[in-house]
Motif scaffolding. Structure first.
Motif, short mmCIF file in Angstrom:
data_model
loop_
_atom_site.label_atom_id
_atom_site.label_comp_id
_atom_site.label_asym_id
_atom_site.label_seq_id
_atom_site.Cartn_x
_atom_site.Cartn_y
_atom_site.Cartn_z
N GLU A 245 7.17 1.13 -1.63
CA GLU A 245 7.15 -0.16 -0.95
C GLU A 245 6.01 -1.04 -1.44
O GLU A 245 6.15 -2.26 -1.58
CB GLU A 245 7.08 0.04 0.56
CG GLU A 245 8.32 0.68 1.16
CD GLU A 245 9.60 -0.09 0.80
OE1 GLU A 245 9.59 -1.33 0.92
OE2 GLU A 245 10.58 0.56 0.38
N ILE A 246 4.87 -0.41 -1.71
CA ILE A 246 3.72 -1.18 -2.21
C ILE A 246 4.04 -1.78 -3.57
O ILE A 246 3.79 -2.97 -3.82
CB ILE A 246 2.47 -0.28 -2.28
CG1 ILE A 246 2.04 0.13 -0.87
CG2 ILE A 246 1.33 -0.99 -3.01
CD1 ILE A 246 0.93 1.16 -0.84
N ALA A 364 -3.96 -13.49 -4.84
CA ALA A 364 -2.66 -12.83 -4.97
C ALA A 364 -2.45 -11.82 -3.85
O ALA A 364 -1.34 -11.70 -3.30
CB ALA A 364 -2.56 -12.14 -6.34
N GLU A 365 -3.50 -11.09 -3.47
CA GLU A 365 -3.39 -10.09 -2.41
C GLU A 365 -3.16 -10.72 -1.04
O GLU A 365 -2.62 -10.06 -0.14
CB GLU A 365 -4.64 -9.21 -2.39
CG GLU A 365 -4.71 -8.25 -3.58
CD GLU A 365 -6.02 -7.50 -3.67
OE1 GLU A 365 -6.05 -6.45 -4.36
OE2 GLU A 365 -7.01 -7.93 -3.05
N GLU A 366 -3.55 -11.99 -0.88
CA GLU A 366 -3.31 -12.67 0.40
C GLU A 366 -1.82 -12.84 0.69
O GLU A 366 -1.42 -13.03 1.84
CB GLU A 366 -4.00 -14.04 0.39
CG GLU A 366 -5.52 -13.95 0.48
CD GLU A 366 -6.18 -15.31 0.34
OE1 GLU A 366 -5.44 -16.32 0.16
OE2 GLU A 366 -7.43 -15.38 0.42
N GLU A 372 -0.76 -3.39 6.57
CA GLU A 372 0.47 -2.69 6.98
C GLU A 372 0.94 -1.72 5.91
O GLU A 372 1.33 -0.58 6.20
CB GLU A 372 1.55 -3.74 7.28
CG GLU A 372 2.89 -3.16 7.69
CD GLU A 372 3.93 -4.26 7.87
OE1 GLU A 372 5.12 -3.96 7.66
OE2 GLU A 372 3.55 -5.40 8.20
N LEU A 373 0.91 -2.17 4.64
CA LEU A 373 1.37 -1.31 3.54
C LEU A 373 0.48 -0.08 3.38
O LEU A 373 0.98 1.04 3.20
CB LEU A 373 1.39 -2.11 2.24
CG LEU A 373 2.47 -3.20 2.11
CD1 LEU A 373 2.20 -4.07 0.89
CD2 LEU A 373 3.86 -2.58 2.03
N LEU A 378 -0.62 5.77 4.14
CA LEU A 378 -1.47 6.84 4.65
C LEU A 378 -0.74 7.69 5.69
O LEU A 378 -0.87 8.92 5.73
CB LEU A 378 -2.75 6.26 5.24
CG LEU A 378 -3.76 5.70 4.24
CD1 LEU A 378 -4.80 4.83 4.94
CD2 LEU A 378 -4.45 6.83 3.48
N ASP A 379 0.04 7.04 6.54
CA ASP A 379 0.76 7.76 7.60
C ASP A 379 1.81 8.70 7.04
O ASP A 379 2.20 9.66 7.71
CB ASP A 379 1.41 6.77 8.57
CG ASP A 379 0.39 6.07 9.45
OD1 ASP A 379 -0.75 6.55 9.54
OD2 ASP A 379 0.74 5.01 10.04
#
Length: 390
Positions: A245-246, A364-366, A372-373, A378-379
């Motif tokens: 997803e990332i 760009a990261e904004e 959330e990603l 991590l989860d």
């Protein structure tokens, strides 16, 4: 007579008052490496370790000990009483084990026990004369002999050997702390992990995978690399982090030339959070300077900018040929070149940025739901315990 294994260390001898800590850890690592070959007994006397083990397990023990960091060399040695005649007879037997007519030899004595009545040169001369008087066709060559009969005169016994098997050197794994290795399926990161182990670091590994783009074969490849590293450093905890997803979000929302740099920045954020949870104070990667477009000084600085933990790169000054040579030597290379892609080889831009602006990367990261990603990644980490393949 059944031999015992004599184990020597090197760098540990320089550790001064801390030396017992290093010696005890090496003793523990030696015993751990020999599990499954019982019965065996490991003892330590005056800077030497001695392993008594069943003869049928002798070769397997040597093979395992060659992968224990802190060991400089190993020799199968034959202990005899502190008696010159006994020493001569054992020297002759040792020579016969590899004898061929016309063989050249040399006697090399080390007299640690100064109470032994014969000085070192006299032991060399008397044992050499005894061998020359045998019925074997022999010549002495002190400069380039085909075989060296080594004699160590110790407190209670003399030890004779002719074979010196090199070990990996370095420091015993566990004496310098713990770290998290970013482990891909490529050539570089397993070598970086091996070099971290050599400096006494106990490793956990983090691998990013992107199903369905990366399949089970890619995961098996990483687990096999972990098994190989575990043979050098003990069991390894492997964390498998889903990255699909990332990668999709970065690909969809961000400029193409920045893809690799942005993915590495997210990977380090995930790695830092995992390391903090696992109480690992440092991160290791397989990056080397200038090898690919994403490994310029500017890119490495931009990647480091997102974390506060130290990021160590053991291969930073190595070229590809040097890295491949180590990979071949430690036998990770055949695993690494299996034709199964990992997430780092997906979505590679045609013209990756080599001198990124940190401000442009942040803008760009904004566009990404980063918190959330990262939280989802991590989860959903899966953790496995990887044992050494013996």
């Amino acid at each position: 007579m059944q031999p015992v294994l004599l184990i020597r260390y090197g760098e540990i001898a320089l550790k001064g008052k801390n030396r017992p800590f290093f010696e005890n850890r090496l003793l523990r690592n030696i015993e751990e490496s020999l599990k499954g070959l019982e019965p065996f007994q490991v003892s330590f006397r005056r800077g030497r370790y001695y392993v008594k083990i069943e003869e049928e397990n002798l070769y397997a023990a040597q093979r395992r000990l060659r992968q224990v960091f802190g060991i400089v060399s190993i020799s199968p040695v034959f202990p005899v009483k502190l008696d010159l005649e006994e020493i001569c007879r054992q020297a002759l037997q040792l020579l016969k084990n590899s004898y061929k007519p016309g063989m050249t030899f040399k006697i090399a004595t080390r007299r640690a026990n100064k109470n032994f009545p014969y000085p070192t040169p006299e032991v060399n001369n008397l044992v050499g004369a005894y061998l020359l008087k045998s019925n074997l066709e022999l010549k002495v060559d002190v400069h380039n002999p085909e075989i060296v009969i080594n004699i160590e005169i110790r407190e209670k016994k003399a030890y004779l050997y002719s074979q010196i098997i090199p070990g990996p050197g370095g420091l015993p794994v566990g004496v310098t702390g713990k770290g998290l290795l970013l482990l891909s399926g490529g050539i570089d990161s397993p070598v970086a992990g091996w070099m971290a182990l050599k400096r006494g670091i106990e490793l956990e590994a983090l691998h990013f995978h992107s199903p369905p783009f990366t399949g089970d074969n890619a995961l098996h490849k990483v687990m096999d690399l972990c098994q190989l590293l575990a043979a050098y450093g003990g069991n390894i905890t492997l964390h498998l982090a889903p990255f699909t997803e990332i990668q999709k979000e970065i690909r969809l929302r961000c400029p193409e030339p920045m893809l690799i740099t942005l993915m590495r920045r997210v990977m380090l954020r995930v790695a830092e959070s995992l390391a903090a949870a696992r109480k690992l104070p440092v991160i290791f990667t397989g990056e080397s300077l200038g090898q690919v477009a994403s490994q310029t000084l500017e890119n490495l600085a931009a990647i480091n900018e997102v974390v506060s933990l130290p990021v160590l790169r053991p291969l930073i000054g190595f070229d590809k040929e040097e890295i491949v040579n180590i990979a071949r030597r430690i036998e990770s290379y055949p695993i690494s070149i299996r034709p199964f892609d990992d997430c780092c080889t997906l979505f590679v831009p045609r013209h990756p940025v080599t001198r990124p602006s940190v401000e442009e990367l942040r803008r760009a990261e904004e566009k990404l739901p980063l918190e959330e990603l990262i939280a989802s990644c991590l989860d959903n980490i899966e953790t496995k315990q990887i044992e050494a393949l013996r």
